[in-house]
Design an enzyme around this catalytic site. Structure first.
Site, PDB file in Angstrom:
ATOM      1  N   ILE A  30      44.232  60.592  90.835  1.00 26.09           N
ATOM      2  CA  ILE A  30      45.595  61.145  90.664  1.00 26.09           C
ATOM      3  C   ILE A  30      46.461  60.294  89.738  1.00 26.09           C
ATOM      4  O   ILE A  30      47.506  60.755  89.290  1.00 26.09           O
ATOM      5  CB  ILE A  30      46.396  61.316  91.983  1.00 26.09           C
ATOM      6  CG1 ILE A  30      46.187  60.164  92.945  1.00 26.09           C
ATOM      7  CG2 ILE A  30      46.189  62.656  92.637  1.00 26.09           C
ATOM      8  CD1 ILE A  30      47.318  60.056  93.951  1.00 26.09           C
ATOM      9  N   ASN A  85      36.167  48.108  92.291  1.00 30.51           N
ATOM     10  CA  ASN A  85      37.058  46.998  92.638  1.00 30.51           C
ATOM     11  C   ASN A  85      36.744  46.483  94.040  1.00 30.51           C
ATOM     12  O   ASN A  85      36.186  47.211  94.874  1.00 30.51           O
ATOM     13  CB  ASN A  85      38.516  47.454  92.536  1.00 30.51           C
ATOM     14  CG  ASN A  85      38.909  47.740  91.091  1.00 30.51           C
ATOM     15  OD1 ASN A  85      38.497  47.031  90.174  1.00 30.51           O
ATOM     16  ND2 ASN A  85      39.697  48.786  90.886  1.00 30.51           N
ATOM     17  N   GLN A  90      40.997  45.881  95.221  1.00 29.85           N
ATOM     18  CA  GLN A  90      40.683  47.207  95.770  1.00 29.85           C
ATOM     19  C   GLN A  90      41.826  47.684  96.652  1.00 29.85           C
ATOM     20  O   GLN A  90      42.060  47.126  97.731  1.00 29.85           O
ATOM     21  CB  GLN A  90      39.375  47.138  96.579  1.00 29.85           C
ATOM     22  CG  GLN A  90      38.933  48.493  97.125  1.00 29.85           C
ATOM     23  CD  GLN A  90      37.667  48.395  97.969  1.00 29.85           C
ATOM     24  OE1 GLN A  90      37.106  47.304  98.155  1.00 29.85           O
ATOM     25  NE2 GLN A  90      37.232  49.524  98.502  1.00 29.85           N
ATOM     26  N   HIS A  96      34.699  53.335  96.336  1.00 28.49           N
ATOM     27  CA  HIS A  96      34.817  54.334  95.266  1.00 28.49           C
ATOM     28  C   HIS A  96      34.425  53.718  93.940  1.00 28.49           C
ATOM     29  O   HIS A  96      34.794  52.597  93.625  1.00 28.49           O
ATOM     30  CB  HIS A  96      36.215  54.943  95.202  1.00 28.49           C
ATOM     31  CG  HIS A  96      37.317  53.941  95.168  1.00 28.49           C
ATOM     32  ND1 HIS A  96      37.732  53.247  96.287  1.00 28.49           N
ATOM     33  CD2 HIS A  96      38.075  53.475  94.157  1.00 28.49           C
ATOM     34  CE1 HIS A  96      38.703  52.428  95.970  1.00 28.49           C
ATOM     35  NE2 HIS A  96      38.934  52.524  94.676  1.00 28.49           N
ATOM     36  N   HIS A  98      34.843  54.059  89.995  1.00 31.37           N
ATOM     37  CA  HIS A  98      35.675  54.668  88.941  1.00 31.37           C
ATOM     38  C   HIS A  98      34.787  55.037  87.752  1.00 31.37           C
ATOM     39  O   HIS A  98      34.033  54.196  87.254  1.00 31.37           O
ATOM     40  CB  HIS A  98      36.722  53.673  88.430  1.00 31.37           C
ATOM     41  CG  HIS A  98      37.782  53.297  89.412  1.00 31.37           C
ATOM     42  ND1 HIS A  98      39.033  53.874  89.425  1.00 31.37           N
ATOM     43  CD2 HIS A  98      37.788  52.375  90.420  1.00 31.37           C
ATOM     44  CE1 HIS A  98      39.763  53.319  90.378  1.00 31.37           C
ATOM     45  NE2 HIS A  98      39.032  52.410  91.005  1.00 31.37           N
TER      46      HIS A  98
HETATM   47  P1  AMP Z   1      41.341  50.865  93.606  1.00 32.33           P
HETATM   48  O1  AMP Z   1      42.336  49.871  93.094  1.00 32.33           O
HETATM   49  O2  AMP Z   1      39.993  50.718  92.942  1.00 32.33           O
HETATM   50  O3  AMP Z   1      41.252  50.875  95.122  1.00 32.33           O
HETATM   51  O4  AMP Z   1      41.867  52.271  93.126  1.00 32.33           O
HETATM   52  C1  AMP Z   1      42.241  53.304  93.993  1.00 32.33           C
HETATM   53  C2  AMP Z   1      42.385  54.519  93.136  1.00 32.33           C
HETATM   54  O5  AMP Z   1      42.534  55.645  93.977  1.00 32.33           O
HETATM   55  C3  AMP Z   1      43.592  54.481  92.192  1.00 32.33           C
HETATM   56  O6  AMP Z   1      43.147  54.639  90.840  1.00 32.33           O
HETATM   57  C4  AMP Z   1      44.436  55.654  92.668  1.00 32.33           C
HETATM   58  O7  AMP Z   1      45.084  56.327  91.610  1.00 32.33           O
HETATM   59  C5  AMP Z   1      43.398  56.548  93.351  1.00 32.33           C
HETATM   60  N1  AMP Z   1      43.934  57.429  94.381  1.00 32.33           N
HETATM   61  C6  AMP Z   1      44.733  57.089  95.421  1.00 32.33           C
HETATM   62  N2  AMP Z   1      45.014  58.166  96.184  1.00 32.33           N
HETATM   63  C7  AMP Z   1      44.368  59.222  95.601  1.00 32.33           C
HETATM   64  C8  AMP Z   1      44.274  60.613  95.888  1.00 32.33           C
HETATM   65  N3  AMP Z   1      44.896  61.157  96.952  1.00 32.33           N
HETATM   66  N4  AMP Z   1      43.548  61.406  95.068  1.00 32.33           N
HETATM   67  C9  AMP Z   1      42.929  60.873  93.999  1.00 32.33           C
HETATM   68  N5  AMP Z   1      42.966  59.563  93.663  1.00 32.33           N
HETATM   69  C10 AMP Z   1      43.679  58.753  94.451  1.00 32.33           C
END
Ligand code: AMP
Ligand code: ZN
Length: 124
Positions: A30, A85, A90, A96, A98
Site C-alpha cells: 500500500i 527486512n 521489519q 514478507h 518485497h
Molecule cells: P517492512 O518494513 O519490511 O516490515 O515493510 C512492511 C510493508 O508492509 C511496508 O512496505 C508497508 O507499506 C506494507 N504494508 C503495511 N500494511 C499493509 C497493507 N494493509 N496492505 C499492503 N501493504 C501493507
C-alpha cells in the site's frame, strides 16, 4: 492473533491480490517504492526470516517467480530488488518478501488501484 497480515489472509482487511495459492498470498504494497511493488507472504504465521522453515521458503520462491512473470507481462521492468527486512528494519512481524520492480523509465502511474487494474487486464 493481532497480526495485520493474518487479517489480510482471512479477508478481514482488503488487499490488491496479484497471485495466491494454498500456501502464499501476494499483494500490492500500500505504500509502494515503485509501480508494481508486491509483498509475498506465507499463509501460516511465520514471524520473520529466522523463523522461516525450509518447506515454506520453497513456496515463497515459487510465488516470487509467478509474481515476476505477472509483473514482466504487465509493466516490463528492467530488473527487480527482492528484499526481506528483519529486526528493527521489519515493521510488520509476519514474514514478507518485497518484490520491487526497477525501471529505466518508470510507468507514470501513482494510483495503486490503476496498477492493480493493469495487472488484472494483462492476465485476461
Ligand atoms: P517492512 O518494513 O519490511 O516490515 O515493510 C512492511 C510493508 O508492509 C511496508 O512496505 C508497508 O507499506 C506494507 N504494508 C503495511 N500494511 C499493509 C497493507 N494493509 N496492505 C499492503 N501493504 C501493507
Ligand atoms: Zn500473521
Amino acid at each position: 492473533m493481532d497480526c495485520i497480515f493474518c487479517k489480510i489472509i482471512k479477508g478481514d482487511i482488503p488487499s490488491y491480490t496479484v497471485y495466491e495459492n494454498e500456501h502464499v498470498k501476494c499483494y500490492l504494497d500500500i505504500n509502494p517504492n515503485n509501480v508494481g511493488h508486491t509483498l509475498v507472504i506465507p499463509k501460516k504465521h511465520i514471524t520473520d526470516a529466522i523463523e522461516m522453515d525450509s518447506e515454506t521458503i520453497v513456496h515463497i520462491n515459487n510465488a516470487l517467480k509467478e509474481v515476476v512473470s505477472i509483473l514482466d507481462k504487465t509493466f516490463k521492468p528492467d530488473g527487480y530488488k527482492f528484499a526481506v527486512n528483519y529486526g528493527i528494519c521489519q515493521e510488520v512481524k509476519h514474514y514478507h518478501l518485497h518484490i520491487v520492480p526497477k525501471y529505466k523509465n518508470e510507468p507514470l502511474i501513482s494510483d495503486i488501484k490503476e496498477v492493480y487494474e493493469k495487472i488484472i487486464a494483462s492476465k485476461e
